[in-house]
Write an enzyme that holds these catalytic residues in place. Structure first.
Site, PDB file in Angstrom:
ATOM      1  N   PRO A   1       0.790  -1.231   0.000  1.00 49.01           N
ATOM      2  CG  PRO A   1      -0.128  -1.111   2.123  1.00 49.01           C
ATOM      3  CD  PRO A   1       0.529  -2.059   1.171  1.00 49.01           C
ATOM      4  CG  ASN A   2      -0.261   4.323   1.217  1.00 50.70           C
ATOM      5  OD1 ASN A   2      -1.223   4.900   0.719  1.00 50.70           O
ATOM      6  ND2 ASN A   2      -0.315   3.736   2.398  1.00 50.70           N
TER       7      ASN A   2
ATOM      8  NE  ARG B   1       2.562  13.965   1.284  1.00 55.08           N
ATOM      9  CZ  ARG B   1       1.821  13.614   2.348  1.00 55.08           C
ATOM     10  NH1 ARG B   1       0.736  12.900   2.188  1.00 55.08           N
ATOM     11  NH2 ARG B   1       2.165  13.970   3.556  1.00 55.08           N
TER      12      ARG B   1
ATOM     13  CE1 TYR C   1       9.200   4.919   3.104  1.00 54.54           C
ATOM     14  CE2 TYR C   1       7.763   6.840   2.920  1.00 54.54           C
ATOM     15  CZ  TYR C   1       8.135   5.683   3.580  1.00 54.54           C
ATOM     16  OH  TYR C   1       7.465   5.288   4.691  1.00 54.54           O
TER      17      TYR C   1
ATOM     18  CG  ASN D   1       8.397  -2.322   0.097  1.00 57.76           C
ATOM     19  OD1 ASN D   1       7.858  -2.380   1.206  1.00 57.76           O
ATOM     20  ND2 ASN D   1       9.013  -1.235  -0.334  1.00 57.76           N
TER      21      ASN D   1
ATOM     22  CB  ALA E   1       1.711   0.005   6.370  1.00 60.76           C
TER      23      ALA E   1
ATOM     24  CG  HIS F   1       5.705  -2.551   9.978  1.00 55.85           C
ATOM     25  ND1 HIS F   1       6.999  -3.022   9.979  1.00 55.85           N
ATOM     26  CD2 HIS F   1       5.699  -1.508   9.085  1.00 55.85           C
ATOM     27  CE1 HIS F   1       7.748  -2.288   9.145  1.00 55.85           C
ATOM     28  NE2 HIS F   1       6.969  -1.372   8.586  1.00 55.85           N
TER      29      HIS F   1
ATOM     30  CG  ASP G   1      -0.491 -17.456   8.797  1.00 56.57           C
ATOM     31  OD1 ASP G   1       0.495 -17.676   9.524  1.00 56.57           O
ATOM     32  OD2 ASP G   1      -1.639 -17.262   9.237  1.00 56.57           O
TER      33      ASP G   1
ATOM     34  CD  GLU H   1      11.160  -7.669   5.816  1.00 54.85           C
ATOM     35  OE1 GLU H   1      11.784  -8.604   6.371  1.00 54.85           O
ATOM     36  OE2 GLU H   1      10.539  -6.789   6.430  1.00 54.85           O
TER      37      GLU H   1
ATOM     38  CG  HIS I   1      11.292  -2.669   4.170  1.00 52.01           C
ATOM     39  ND1 HIS I   1       9.930  -2.556   4.054  1.00 52.01           N
ATOM     40  CD2 HIS I   1      11.521  -3.811   4.843  1.00 52.01           C
ATOM     41  CE1 HIS I   1       9.360  -3.587   4.637  1.00 52.01           C
ATOM     42  NE2 HIS I   1      10.300  -4.369   5.127  1.00 52.01           N
TER      43      HIS I   1
ATOM     44  CB  SER J   1      12.882   3.772   4.945  1.00 55.10           C
ATOM     45  OG  SER J   1      11.821   2.930   5.378  1.00 55.10           O
TER      46      SER J   1
ATOM     47  NE  ARG K   1      10.557   5.536   8.568  1.00 56.94           N
ATOM     48  CZ  ARG K   1       9.613   5.442   7.644  1.00 56.94           C
ATOM     49  NH1 ARG K   1       9.670   4.463   6.740  1.00 56.94           N
ATOM     50  NH2 ARG K   1       8.626   6.305   7.606  1.00 56.94           N
TER      51      ARG K   1
HETATM   52  O1  CA2 Z   1      10.719   1.692   3.457  1.00 56.69           O
HETATM   53  C1  CA2 Z   1       9.853   1.005   2.909  1.00 56.69           C
HETATM   54  O2  CA2 Z   1       9.979   0.542   1.781  1.00 56.69           O
HETATM   55  C2  CA2 Z   1       8.520   0.761   3.628  1.00 56.69           C
HETATM   56  O3  CA2 Z   1       8.074  -0.527   3.303  1.00 56.69           O
HETATM   57  C3  CA2 Z   1       7.574   1.822   3.117  1.00 56.69           C
HETATM   58  C4  CA2 Z   1       6.217   1.796   3.814  1.00 56.69           C
HETATM   59  C5  CA2 Z   1       6.378   1.813   5.321  1.00 56.69           C
HETATM   60  O4  CA2 Z   1       5.120   1.648   5.945  1.00 56.69           O
HETATM   61  C6  CA2 Z   1       7.323   0.731   5.809  1.00 56.69           C
HETATM   62  O5  CA2 Z   1       7.493   0.859   7.206  1.00 56.69           O
HETATM   63  C7  CA2 Z   1       8.673   0.841   5.139  1.00 56.69           C
HETATM   64  C8  CA2 Z   1       5.379   3.011   3.417  1.00 56.69           C
HETATM   65  C9  CA2 Z   1       5.196   3.226   1.956  1.00 56.69           C
HETATM   66  C10 CA2 Z   1       4.487   4.539   1.787  1.00 56.69           C
HETATM   67  O6  CA2 Z   1       4.923   5.140   0.601  1.00 56.69           O
HETATM   68  C11 CA2 Z   1       4.719   6.480   0.455  1.00 56.69           C
HETATM   69  C12 CA2 Z   1       4.950   6.970  -0.793  1.00 56.69           C
HETATM   70  C13 CA2 Z   1       4.793   8.323  -1.016  1.00 56.69           C
HETATM   71  C14 CA2 Z   1       4.386   9.165  -0.009  1.00 56.69           C
HETATM   72  C15 CA2 Z   1       4.151   8.662   1.240  1.00 56.69           C
HETATM   73  C16 CA2 Z   1       4.309   7.301   1.468  1.00 56.69           C
END
Ligand code: CA2
Length: 144
Positions: A11-12, A19, A24, A76, A79, A82, A89, A100, A102, A104, A109
């Site tokens: 997601p996202n 942003r 990121y 990846n 969220a 976590h 599973d 896995e 990521h 970041s 964090r």
């Molecule tokens: O660092 C990563 O790749 C994460 O998987 C990114 C997730 C975060 O919840 C993980 O803890 C670490 C969040 C992705 C959100 O992506 C965005 C993209 C643009 C603007 C805001 C968030």
């Protein structure tokens, strides 16, 4: 087993590059996909690159990776990493190795990012390198 590596994004991540570049990076998910396709060509691999905002779809795609005999999955889960016992599973339910990924480093964090359910089942993890995390993970998949 095929030479296809599934690259599954949660997601996202479709908003990457719009942003929070300080966390990121400035690459979009399309940029990451294009770079990975070039790298996969060089390695003699195919990639199946996908993104979804829905947890169950990630579960379905992990099952599909197994059915299709994928070489590996780069995951990846964003969220859901976590929070999702369903993804834990699913990773345990398949024999395809899951790496896995990521952008970041979640361990540096907020506390709620320190638990990784995906990590409890993953064969390996690459994090904290920005877009290069995907490239390093693909090299690891090639070496499996
Ligand atoms: O660092 C990563 O790749 C994460 O998987 C990114 C997730 C975060 O919840 C993980 O803890 C670490 C969040 C992705 C959100 O992506 C965005 C993209 C643009 C603007 C805001 C968030």
């Amino acid at each position: 087993m095929t030479d296809t590596v599934f690259v599954l994004n949660g997601p996202n991540l479709n908003l990457l590059g719009t942003r929070e570049p300080e966390i990121y990076g400035s690459a979009t998910l399309a940029d990451i996909e294009a770079d990975l396709r070039g790298q996969a060509d060089t390695l003699g691999l195919a990639i199946d690159f996908r993104q979804t905002n829905h947890e169950g779809e990630l579960v379905d795609w992990l099952h599909e990776a197994q059915r299709e005999g994928a070489k590996a999955v780069l995951l990846n889960a964003a969220a859901y990493t976590h929070t999702s016992i369903a993804l834990l599973d699913a990773c345990r339910a398949i024999t395809v190795p899951v790496i896995e990924v990521h952008l970041s480093d979640p361990t540096t964090r907020e506390d709620f990012r320190h638990v990784s359910y995906v990590g409890m089942a993953a064969a390996d993890c690459v994090q904290g390198l920005g877009a290069r995390s995907y490239a390093v993970a693909l090299d690891k998949a090639a070496a499996l």
